[in-house]
Design an enzyme around this catalytic site. Structure first.
Site, mmCIF file in Angstrom:
data_model
loop_
_atom_site.group_PDB
_atom_site.id
_atom_site.type_symbol
_atom_site.label_atom_id
_atom_site.label_comp_id
_atom_site.label_asym_id
_atom_site.label_seq_id
_atom_site.Cartn_x
_atom_site.Cartn_y
_atom_site.Cartn_z
ATOM 1 C CG HIS B 38 -92.707 -37.636 -6.811
ATOM 2 N ND1 HIS B 38 -92.280 -37.280 -5.514
ATOM 3 C CD2 HIS B 38 -91.710 -38.536 -7.187
ATOM 4 C CE1 HIS B 38 -91.181 -37.624 -5.094
ATOM 5 N NE2 HIS B 38 -91.062 -38.825 -5.977
ATOM 6 N NE ARG B 39 -101.589 -34.187 -11.110
ATOM 7 C CZ ARG B 39 -102.592 -34.817 -11.144
ATOM 8 N NH1 ARG B 39 -103.051 -35.595 -10.241
ATOM 9 N NH2 ARG B 39 -103.491 -34.522 -12.364
#
Lengths: 288, 200
Positions: B38-39
Protein backbone atom coordinates in the site's frame (compact mmCIF):
# COMPACT_ATOMS: atom_id res chain seq x y z
CA UNK A 1 21.54 -35.26 19.23
CA UNK A 2 21.54 -31.92 17.41
CA UNK A 3 19.73 -33.63 14.57
CA UNK A 4 17.13 -35.21 16.87
CA UNK A 5 16.35 -31.86 18.51
CA UNK A 6 16.02 -30.20 15.12
CA UNK A 7 13.73 -32.94 13.80
CA UNK A 8 11.59 -32.73 16.95
CA UNK A 9 11.34 -28.96 16.55
CA UNK A 10 10.45 -29.09 12.85
CA UNK A 11 7.76 -31.66 13.60
CA UNK A 12 6.44 -29.58 16.51
CA UNK A 13 6.21 -26.50 14.25
CA UNK A 14 4.51 -28.51 11.51
CA UNK A 15 1.96 -29.97 13.92
CA UNK A 16 1.36 -26.61 15.58
CA UNK A 17 0.54 -24.72 12.38
CA UNK A 18 -1.63 -27.46 10.87
CA UNK A 19 -3.50 -29.02 13.82
CA UNK A 20 -5.34 -26.93 16.38
CA UNK A 21 -4.97 -28.35 19.94
CA UNK A 22 -8.06 -30.37 21.00
CA UNK A 23 -8.91 -28.06 23.92
CA UNK A 24 -9.17 -25.03 21.61
CA UNK A 25 -11.14 -26.96 19.02
CA UNK A 26 -13.58 -28.12 21.68
CA UNK A 27 -14.05 -24.54 22.92
CA UNK A 28 -14.82 -23.39 19.35
CA UNK A 29 -17.32 -26.20 18.81
CA UNK A 30 -19.08 -25.25 22.06
CA UNK A 31 -19.11 -21.59 20.99
CA UNK A 32 -20.67 -22.57 17.66
CA UNK A 33 -23.36 -24.62 19.38
CA UNK A 34 -24.15 -21.76 21.78
CA UNK A 35 -24.11 -18.90 19.28
CA UNK A 36 -27.50 -17.52 18.21
CA UNK A 37 -26.41 -14.64 15.95
CA UNK A 38 -26.61 -15.91 12.34
CA UNK A 39 -23.67 -13.91 11.01
CA UNK A 40 -21.45 -14.98 13.92
CA UNK A 41 -22.57 -18.59 13.53
CA UNK A 42 -21.63 -18.54 9.85
CA UNK A 43 -18.19 -17.21 10.79
CA UNK A 44 -17.72 -19.94 13.41
CA UNK A 45 -18.81 -22.51 10.85
CA UNK A 46 -16.12 -21.22 8.47
CA UNK A 47 -13.57 -21.48 11.28
CA UNK A 48 -14.55 -25.08 12.06
CA UNK A 49 -14.60 -26.02 8.37
CA UNK A 50 -11.20 -24.45 7.96
CA UNK A 51 -9.74 -26.41 10.89
CA UNK A 52 -11.00 -29.63 9.36
CA UNK A 53 -9.72 -28.75 5.90
CA UNK A 54 -6.29 -27.79 7.23
CA UNK A 55 -6.03 -31.19 8.92
CA UNK A 56 -7.24 -33.03 5.83
CA UNK A 57 -4.91 -31.20 3.43
CA UNK A 58 -2.04 -30.89 5.94
CA UNK A 59 -1.77 -27.16 5.31
CA UNK A 60 -1.19 -24.28 7.72
CA UNK A 61 -4.65 -23.39 9.09
CA UNK A 62 -3.84 -19.67 8.93
CA UNK A 63 -1.62 -17.95 6.38
CA UNK A 64 -0.01 -16.03 9.21
CA UNK A 65 2.20 -18.77 10.57
CA UNK A 66 3.39 -16.21 13.05
CA UNK A 67 6.54 -15.40 14.87
CA UNK A 68 7.99 -18.66 16.06
CA UNK A 69 8.45 -18.72 19.83
CA UNK A 70 9.91 -21.59 21.82
CA UNK A 71 9.29 -21.99 25.54
CA UNK A 72 12.08 -24.34 26.54
CA UNK A 73 12.55 -26.41 29.70
CA UNK A 74 16.05 -27.88 29.68
CA UNK A 75 16.71 -30.66 32.21
CA UNK A 76 19.83 -30.04 34.30
CA UNK A 77 21.16 -33.36 33.08
CA UNK A 78 19.96 -33.30 29.48
CA UNK A 79 23.00 -34.42 27.49
CA UNK A 80 22.25 -32.34 24.37
CA UNK A 81 21.90 -28.96 26.08
CA UNK A 82 24.72 -27.41 24.07
CA UNK A 83 22.90 -28.13 20.79
CA UNK A 84 19.47 -26.80 21.71
CA UNK A 85 19.81 -23.19 20.59
CA UNK A 86 21.29 -23.86 17.16
CA UNK A 87 18.89 -26.75 16.54
CA UNK A 88 15.84 -24.63 17.34
CA UNK A 89 17.01 -21.79 15.11
CA UNK A 90 17.72 -24.25 12.31
CA UNK A 91 14.32 -25.84 12.73
CA UNK A 92 12.64 -22.52 11.93
CA UNK A 93 14.70 -22.29 8.75
CA UNK A 94 13.95 -25.89 7.74
CA UNK A 95 10.23 -25.68 8.59
CA UNK A 96 9.88 -22.49 6.52
CA UNK A 97 10.71 -24.59 3.48
CA UNK A 98 9.24 -27.96 4.39
CA UNK A 99 5.86 -27.11 5.97
CA UNK A 100 5.94 -24.41 4.44
CA UNK A 101 5.68 -21.33 6.67
CA UNK A 102 5.28 -17.76 5.60
CA UNK A 103 8.53 -15.88 6.14
CA UNK A 104 7.72 -13.41 8.92
CA UNK A 105 11.04 -12.11 10.19
CA UNK A 106 11.58 -8.48 9.18
CA UNK A 107 14.42 -6.10 10.10
CA UNK A 108 12.70 -3.19 11.86
CA UNK A 109 14.92 -0.46 10.41
CA UNK A 110 15.71 -1.83 6.98
CA UNK A 111 12.29 -3.46 6.49
CA UNK A 112 13.95 -6.43 4.87
CA UNK A 113 12.44 -9.88 5.32
CA UNK A 114 15.13 -12.51 5.93
CA UNK A 115 12.95 -15.04 4.11
CA UNK A 116 13.54 -17.92 6.52
CA UNK A 117 11.95 -16.89 9.83
CA UNK A 118 15.28 -16.32 11.48
CA UNK A 119 17.03 -13.12 12.50
CA UNK A 120 18.01 -11.17 15.58
CA UNK A 121 15.99 -12.66 18.50
CA UNK A 122 14.12 -14.66 15.89
CA UNK A 123 12.90 -17.30 16.51
CA UNK A 124 12.32 -16.25 20.09
CA UNK A 125 13.60 -18.68 22.69
CA UNK A 126 12.65 -18.50 26.37
CA UNK A 127 14.68 -20.72 28.67
CA UNK A 128 14.01 -22.46 31.96
CA UNK A 129 16.30 -24.91 33.74
CA UNK A 130 14.37 -27.75 35.33
CA UNK A 131 15.19 -30.98 37.16
CA UNK A 132 15.55 -34.10 35.00
CA UNK A 133 17.46 -35.36 32.00
CA UNK A 134 15.08 -34.60 29.16
CA UNK A 135 14.34 -31.55 27.04
CA UNK A 136 10.84 -30.18 26.69
CA UNK A 137 9.79 -27.27 24.55
CA UNK A 138 6.51 -25.81 23.37
CA UNK A 139 6.40 -23.99 20.09
CA UNK A 140 3.88 -21.18 19.70
CA UNK A 141 3.49 -19.62 16.25
CA UNK A 142 1.65 -16.42 17.06
CA UNK A 143 0.16 -14.26 14.37
CA UNK A 144 0.65 -10.51 14.04
CA UNK A 145 -3.06 -9.85 14.47
CA UNK A 146 -2.89 -11.31 17.98
CA UNK A 147 0.20 -9.32 18.84
CA UNK A 148 -0.88 -5.94 17.48
CA UNK A 149 -3.51 -4.96 20.13
CA UNK A 150 -1.37 -5.99 23.14
CA UNK A 151 -1.89 -3.53 25.99
CA UNK A 152 0.33 -2.71 28.93
CA UNK A 153 -1.08 -0.47 31.64
CA UNK A 154 0.79 0.94 34.60
CA UNK A 155 -2.11 1.61 36.91
CA UNK A 156 -1.86 3.52 40.17
CA UNK A 157 -1.05 0.88 42.82
CA UNK A 158 -3.63 2.39 45.16
CA UNK A 159 -6.35 1.55 42.66
CA UNK A 160 -4.83 -1.62 41.18
CA UNK A 161 -7.41 -4.22 42.00
CA UNK A 162 -10.30 -1.76 41.74
CA UNK A 163 -9.56 -0.90 38.13
CA UNK A 164 -8.31 -4.29 36.95
CA UNK A 165 -11.65 -5.33 35.47
CA UNK A 166 -12.09 -1.99 33.76
CA UNK A 167 -8.59 -2.06 32.32
CA UNK A 168 -9.13 -5.52 30.84
CA UNK A 169 -12.54 -4.63 29.41
CA UNK A 170 -11.24 -1.40 27.89
CA UNK A 171 -8.33 -3.24 26.30
CA UNK A 172 -10.73 -5.77 24.78
CA UNK A 173 -12.88 -2.94 23.47
CA UNK A 174 -9.88 -1.18 21.94
CA UNK A 175 -8.74 -4.43 20.30
CA UNK A 176 -12.21 -4.80 18.78
CA UNK A 177 -12.18 -7.13 15.80
CA UNK A 178 -8.43 -6.87 15.23
CA UNK A 179 -7.16 -10.00 17.02
CA UNK A 180 -9.62 -12.34 15.22
CA UNK A 181 -12.13 -12.99 17.98
CA UNK A 182 -13.10 -15.30 19.57
CA UNK A 183 -9.84 -14.88 21.44
CA UNK A 184 -8.24 -16.17 24.59
CA UNK A 185 -7.32 -13.14 26.69
CA UNK A 186 -4.23 -13.44 28.86
CA UNK A 187 -3.90 -11.03 31.77
CA UNK A 188 -0.58 -10.58 33.57
CA UNK A 189 -0.78 -8.68 36.84
CA UNK A 190 2.18 -7.37 38.78
CA UNK A 191 5.87 -8.09 38.35
CA UNK A 192 8.04 -5.77 36.34
CA UNK A 193 6.77 -4.78 32.92
CA UNK A 194 8.45 -7.56 30.97
CA UNK A 195 7.24 -10.14 33.47
CA UNK A 196 3.69 -8.84 33.26
CA UNK A 197 3.67 -9.23 29.47
CA UNK A 198 5.50 -12.55 29.61
CA UNK A 199 3.13 -14.22 32.06
CA UNK A 200 0.12 -12.75 30.26
CA UNK A 201 1.33 -14.22 27.01
CA UNK A 202 2.05 -17.59 28.54
CA UNK A 203 -1.38 -17.59 30.16
CA UNK A 204 -3.00 -16.84 26.79
CA UNK A 205 -0.93 -19.11 24.60
CA UNK A 206 0.17 -22.03 26.76
CA UNK A 207 -2.58 -22.71 29.27
CA UNK A 208 -5.23 -25.11 28.01
CA UNK A 209 -8.69 -23.69 27.44
CA UNK A 210 -11.16 -25.19 29.90
CA UNK A 211 -8.65 -25.51 32.74
CA UNK A 212 -9.42 -23.73 36.00
CA UNK A 213 -7.03 -21.26 37.56
CA UNK A 214 -5.42 -22.99 40.54
CA UNK A 215 -6.16 -19.93 42.65
CA UNK A 216 -9.92 -20.17 43.40
CA UNK A 217 -10.33 -16.40 43.64
CA UNK A 218 -8.67 -15.88 40.29
CA UNK A 219 -10.80 -18.66 38.85
CA UNK A 220 -13.87 -16.65 39.85
CA UNK A 221 -12.40 -13.44 38.42
CA UNK A 222 -11.64 -15.23 35.15
CA UNK A 223 -15.22 -16.41 34.88
CA UNK A 224 -16.61 -12.97 35.69
CA UNK A 225 -14.37 -11.30 33.14
CA UNK A 226 -15.24 -13.87 30.48
CA UNK A 227 -18.94 -13.18 31.02
CA UNK A 228 -18.48 -9.41 31.12
CA UNK A 229 -16.43 -9.37 27.90
CA UNK A 230 -18.92 -11.57 26.10
CA UNK A 231 -21.69 -9.20 27.18
CA UNK A 232 -19.96 -6.44 25.21
CA UNK A 233 -21.19 -8.16 22.07
CA UNK A 234 -18.16 -7.56 19.87
CA UNK A 235 -18.52 -11.14 18.73
CA UNK A 236 -16.78 -13.34 16.19
CA UNK A 237 -14.64 -11.14 13.90
CA UNK A 238 -16.40 -8.07 15.33
CA UNK A 239 -19.66 -9.00 13.66
CA UNK A 240 -21.69 -9.24 16.88
CA UNK A 241 -23.08 -12.14 18.88
CA UNK A 242 -22.18 -13.64 22.21
CA UNK A 243 -18.73 -15.08 21.53
CA UNK A 244 -15.94 -12.53 21.92
CA UNK A 245 -13.66 -14.63 24.12
CA UNK A 246 -13.29 -18.36 24.60
CA UNK A 247 -11.55 -17.80 27.94
CA UNK A 248 -9.72 -15.30 30.14
CA UNK A 249 -6.51 -16.60 31.72
CA UNK A 250 -4.91 -14.64 34.54
CA UNK A 251 -1.45 -14.99 36.05
CA UNK A 252 0.35 -12.75 38.53
CA UNK A 253 3.78 -11.92 39.88
CA UNK A 254 4.78 -10.06 43.00
CA UNK A 255 5.17 -6.39 42.27
CA UNK A 256 7.12 -3.41 43.51
CA UNK A 257 5.07 -1.45 46.09
CA UNK A 258 5.06 1.58 43.79
CA UNK A 259 3.99 -0.14 40.56
CA UNK A 260 1.02 -2.18 39.37
CA UNK A 261 1.51 -3.37 35.80
CA UNK A 262 -1.42 -4.97 34.02
CA UNK A 263 -0.66 -6.61 30.68
CA UNK A 264 -3.46 -7.73 28.39
CA UNK A 265 -2.49 -10.13 25.63
CA UNK A 266 -4.75 -11.52 22.94
CA UNK A 267 -4.55 -14.96 21.41
CA UNK A 268 -6.61 -15.40 18.25
CA UNK A 269 -8.90 -18.43 17.90
CA UNK A 270 -6.04 -20.15 16.02
CA UNK A 271 -4.29 -20.72 19.36
CA UNK A 272 -1.56 -22.91 17.98
CA UNK A 273 0.91 -24.82 20.09
CA UNK A 274 2.72 -28.13 20.16
CA UNK A 275 5.07 -29.56 22.74
CA UNK A 276 8.08 -31.75 22.05
CA UNK A 277 9.75 -33.94 24.64
CA UNK A 278 13.23 -35.14 23.70
CA UNK A 279 14.68 -37.98 25.78
CA UNK A 280 18.40 -38.19 26.62
CA UNK A 281 18.82 -40.87 23.93
CA UNK A 282 17.30 -38.64 21.23
CA UNK A 283 13.86 -40.24 20.99
CA UNK A 284 11.11 -37.66 20.93
CA UNK A 285 7.36 -37.32 21.07
CA UNK A 286 5.07 -34.45 20.16
CA UNK A 287 2.04 -33.61 22.27
CA UNK A 288 -0.78 -31.15 21.68
CA UNK B 1 -29.35 -9.05 3.68
CA UNK B 2 -28.90 -10.64 0.31
CA UNK B 3 -26.29 -12.76 -1.43
CA UNK B 4 -24.69 -11.75 -4.74
CA UNK B 5 -22.26 -13.25 -7.20
CA UNK B 6 -19.91 -10.71 -8.69
CA UNK B 7 -17.23 -10.89 -11.32
CA UNK B 8 -14.42 -8.38 -11.81
CA UNK B 9 -14.22 -5.75 -13.23
CA UNK B 10 -16.86 -4.45 -10.84
CA UNK B 11 -19.20 -1.65 -11.85
CA UNK B 12 -19.81 1.33 -9.62
CA UNK B 13 -23.59 1.07 -9.96
CA UNK B 14 -23.46 -2.56 -8.77
CA UNK B 15 -21.39 -1.94 -5.66
CA UNK B 16 -23.57 1.05 -4.81
CA UNK B 17 -26.58 -1.28 -4.49
CA UNK B 18 -24.86 -3.30 -1.75
CA UNK B 19 -25.62 -2.73 1.93
CA UNK B 20 -23.91 -3.81 5.13
CA UNK B 21 -24.76 -7.41 5.96
CA UNK B 22 -25.00 -8.40 2.29
CA UNK B 23 -22.95 -11.41 1.23
CA UNK B 24 -20.77 -11.50 -1.88
CA UNK B 25 -19.12 -14.35 -3.72
CA UNK B 26 -16.40 -12.95 -5.94
CA UNK B 27 -15.04 -14.37 -9.18
CA UNK B 28 -12.32 -12.92 -11.35
CA UNK B 29 -9.17 -11.13 -10.27
CA UNK B 30 -8.24 -10.05 -6.76
CA UNK B 31 -4.88 -8.50 -5.88
CA UNK B 32 -3.30 -8.97 -2.45
CA UNK B 33 -1.75 -5.92 -0.81
CA UNK B 34 -0.61 -5.29 2.76
CA UNK B 35 1.25 -2.45 4.44
CA UNK B 36 4.42 -2.24 2.34
CA UNK B 37 2.52 -2.70 -0.93
CA UNK B 38 0.00 0.00 0.00
CA UNK B 39 2.81 2.33 0.88
CA UNK B 40 4.40 1.76 -2.51
CA UNK B 41 1.07 2.04 -4.36
CA UNK B 42 0.57 5.46 -2.80
CA UNK B 43 4.14 6.48 -3.68
CA UNK B 44 3.56 5.46 -7.30
CA UNK B 45 0.21 7.24 -7.47
CA UNK B 46 1.70 10.46 -6.10
CA UNK B 47 4.62 10.27 -8.52
CA UNK B 48 2.27 9.55 -11.41
CA UNK B 49 3.99 6.22 -12.08
CA UNK B 50 1.83 3.44 -13.53
CA UNK B 51 1.01 0.55 -11.17
CA UNK B 52 2.07 -2.92 -12.30
CA UNK B 53 -1.58 -3.98 -12.14
CA UNK B 54 -4.70 -2.05 -13.13
CA UNK B 55 -7.02 -1.65 -10.14
CA UNK B 56 -9.85 0.07 -12.03
CA UNK B 57 -13.02 -1.82 -11.18
CA UNK B 58 -10.80 -4.14 -9.22
CA UNK B 59 -10.59 -5.81 -5.86
CA UNK B 60 -7.82 -5.63 -3.27
CA UNK B 61 -7.33 -8.33 -0.66
CA UNK B 62 -5.57 -7.55 2.61
CA UNK B 63 -3.67 -10.80 2.66
CA UNK B 64 -0.14 -12.17 2.80
CA UNK B 65 -0.47 -15.75 1.59
CA UNK B 66 1.54 -18.90 2.20
CA UNK B 67 2.77 -19.86 -1.27
CA UNK B 68 4.97 -22.55 -2.78
CA UNK B 69 6.80 -22.46 -6.05
CA UNK B 70 6.41 -25.51 -8.28
CA UNK B 71 8.60 -25.09 -11.32
CA UNK B 72 7.62 -21.78 -12.84
CA UNK B 73 4.21 -21.70 -11.20
CA UNK B 74 3.22 -20.47 -7.77
CA UNK B 75 0.58 -22.20 -5.70
CA UNK B 76 -1.36 -20.60 -2.86
CA UNK B 77 -1.75 -22.89 0.16
CA UNK B 78 -3.23 -20.57 2.78
CA UNK B 79 -4.66 -17.14 2.12
CA UNK B 80 -6.80 -15.68 4.88
CA UNK B 81 -7.18 -11.94 5.47
CA UNK B 82 -4.90 -9.74 7.54
CA UNK B 83 -6.06 -6.94 9.86
CA UNK B 84 -7.33 -4.10 7.66
CA UNK B 85 -7.13 -1.41 10.31
CA UNK B 86 -3.47 -0.82 9.51
CA UNK B 87 -4.28 0.06 5.90
CA UNK B 88 -6.54 2.92 6.92
CA UNK B 89 -3.44 5.10 6.41
CA UNK B 90 -3.43 4.49 2.67
CA UNK B 91 -6.74 3.08 1.48
CA UNK B 92 -8.74 6.31 1.03
CA UNK B 93 -6.15 7.62 -1.43
CA UNK B 94 -5.96 4.28 -3.23
CA UNK B 95 -9.74 4.21 -3.63
CA UNK B 96 -9.79 7.78 -4.90
CA UNK B 97 -7.00 7.43 -7.42
CA UNK B 98 -7.37 3.90 -8.80
CA UNK B 99 -11.10 3.29 -9.21
CA UNK B 100 -10.90 0.33 -6.86
CA UNK B 101 -14.38 -1.05 -6.11
CA UNK B 102 -13.92 -3.76 -3.49
CA UNK B 103 -11.65 -4.14 -0.48
CA UNK B 104 -11.56 -7.49 1.31
CA UNK B 105 -9.95 -7.91 4.72
CA UNK B 106 -10.83 -8.47 8.34
CA UNK B 107 -11.20 -6.44 11.50
CA UNK B 108 -12.88 -3.44 9.89
CA UNK B 109 -11.69 -0.04 8.64
CA UNK B 110 -12.08 3.51 9.86
CA UNK B 111 -14.07 6.61 8.95
CA UNK B 112 -11.69 7.84 6.22
CA UNK B 113 -12.04 4.63 4.25
CA UNK B 114 -15.79 4.66 4.82
CA UNK B 115 -15.93 8.22 3.51
CA UNK B 116 -13.89 7.35 0.42
CA UNK B 117 -16.13 4.32 -0.18
CA UNK B 118 -19.27 6.39 -0.24
CA UNK B 119 -17.70 9.23 -2.25
CA UNK B 120 -16.01 7.19 -4.96
CA UNK B 121 -18.20 4.07 -4.96
CA UNK B 122 -16.39 1.22 -3.25
CA UNK B 123 -17.22 -1.25 -0.50
CA UNK B 124 -15.32 -3.04 2.22
CA UNK B 125 -16.14 -6.67 3.00
CA UNK B 126 -14.69 -9.16 5.46
CA UNK B 127 -13.69 -12.77 5.15
CA UNK B 128 -13.34 -14.95 8.25
CA UNK B 129 -9.99 -14.21 9.88
CA UNK B 130 -7.75 -17.25 9.99
CA UNK B 131 -9.91 -19.34 7.65
CA UNK B 132 -6.98 -19.47 5.30
CA UNK B 133 -7.13 -22.98 3.85
CA UNK B 134 -10.81 -22.47 3.10
CA UNK B 135 -10.01 -19.16 1.38
CA UNK B 136 -7.25 -20.77 -0.69
CA UNK B 137 -9.80 -23.22 -2.12
CA UNK B 138 -11.29 -20.33 -4.08
CA UNK B 139 -7.98 -19.49 -5.74
CA UNK B 140 -7.93 -20.98 -9.22
CA UNK B 141 -4.59 -19.63 -10.32
CA UNK B 142 -1.78 -17.27 -9.44
CA UNK B 143 -1.92 -15.02 -12.49
CA UNK B 144 1.18 -13.11 -11.50
CA UNK B 145 3.22 -11.59 -8.74
CA UNK B 146 4.70 -8.10 -8.56
CA UNK B 147 7.00 -6.40 -6.10
CA UNK B 148 8.43 -9.63 -4.73
CA UNK B 149 11.31 -7.52 -3.41
CA UNK B 150 8.94 -6.56 -0.58
CA UNK B 151 8.96 -10.18 0.59
CA UNK B 152 6.38 -12.93 0.05
CA UNK B 153 3.75 -11.64 2.49
CA UNK B 154 3.97 -8.07 1.19
CA UNK B 155 4.11 -8.69 -2.57
CA UNK B 156 1.18 -8.05 -4.92
CA UNK B 157 -0.21 -11.49 -5.66
CA UNK B 158 -2.59 -11.34 -8.60
CA UNK B 159 -5.04 -14.14 -8.03
CA UNK B 160 -7.83 -15.54 -10.12
CA UNK B 161 -10.61 -16.61 -7.79
CA UNK B 162 -13.87 -18.47 -8.28
CA UNK B 163 -16.75 -17.84 -5.86
CA UNK B 164 -14.49 -16.41 -3.19
CA UNK B 165 -16.69 -15.94 -0.14
CA UNK B 166 -18.84 -15.55 1.78
CA UNK B 167 -17.60 -11.97 2.01
CA UNK B 168 -19.71 -9.94 4.43
CA UNK B 169 -20.13 -6.28 3.45
CA UNK B 170 -19.34 -4.15 6.51
CA UNK B 171 -18.78 -0.74 4.86
CA UNK B 172 -21.25 0.29 2.19
CA UNK B 173 -21.62 3.37 0.01
CA UNK B 174 -24.55 4.63 2.09
CA UNK B 175 -22.22 5.56 4.94
CA UNK B 176 -22.70 2.57 7.23
CA UNK B 177 -19.74 0.92 8.95
CA UNK B 178 -21.05 -2.23 10.60
CA UNK B 179 -18.03 -3.27 12.70
CA UNK B 180 -17.69 0.29 13.98
CA UNK B 181 -21.37 0.17 14.95
CA UNK B 182 -20.80 -3.10 16.86
CA UNK B 183 -17.82 -1.60 18.70
CA UNK B 184 -19.81 1.59 19.50
CA UNK B 185 -22.56 -0.55 21.01
CA UNK B 186 -19.91 -2.43 23.01
CA UNK B 187 -18.65 0.94 24.27
CA UNK B 188 -22.12 1.83 25.52
CA UNK B 189 -22.41 -1.56 27.15
CA UNK B 190 -19.04 -1.08 28.85
CA UNK B 191 -20.24 2.22 30.33
CA UNK B 192 -23.17 0.48 31.98
CA UNK B 193 -20.97 -2.45 33.07
CA UNK B 194 -18.49 -0.05 34.65
CA UNK B 195 -21.19 1.29 36.92
CA UNK B 196 -21.86 -2.20 38.22
CA UNK B 197 -18.17 -3.12 38.38
CA UNK B 198 -17.30 -0.18 40.59
CA UNK B 199 -19.90 -1.35 43.10
CA UNK B 200 -18.09 -4.66 43.58
Amino acid sequence: MADAIERAAVEAIRRAVIYLPPDVKMALIKAYEREENDVARAQLKSILDNIELAEKMARPMCQDTGMITFYVDVGYDFPGARYVRDSLVNSARVATQSVPLRPNSVHPFKNVNTGDNTGRYSPQIHWELVPGDSLKFTVVPRGGGSEYPTALHMVPPGRGLDVLREVVLESVLRAGAMPCPPTIVGVGVGGSVETAVFIAKKAAALRKVGTLNEDPELAVLERELTEAINELGIGVMGLGGKTTVLAVHIDYAHRHPATYPVAVVFQCWAARRATAIVEPGGDFQILQ
Amino acid sequence: MAAYNFRTPLREEDVRTLRVGDIIYLSGIIVTARDAAHRRIVEYLRAGKPLPVDLKGGAIYHCGPVVVRRGDAWKVLSAGPTTSTRLELYEPEVIEKTGLRLIVGKGGMGPKTAEACSKYGAIYAVYTGGAAVLAAQAVREVVGVEWLDLGIPEALWILEVENFGPLVVTIDTAGRNYIEEVVKKAEEKLKSLKASLSRQ
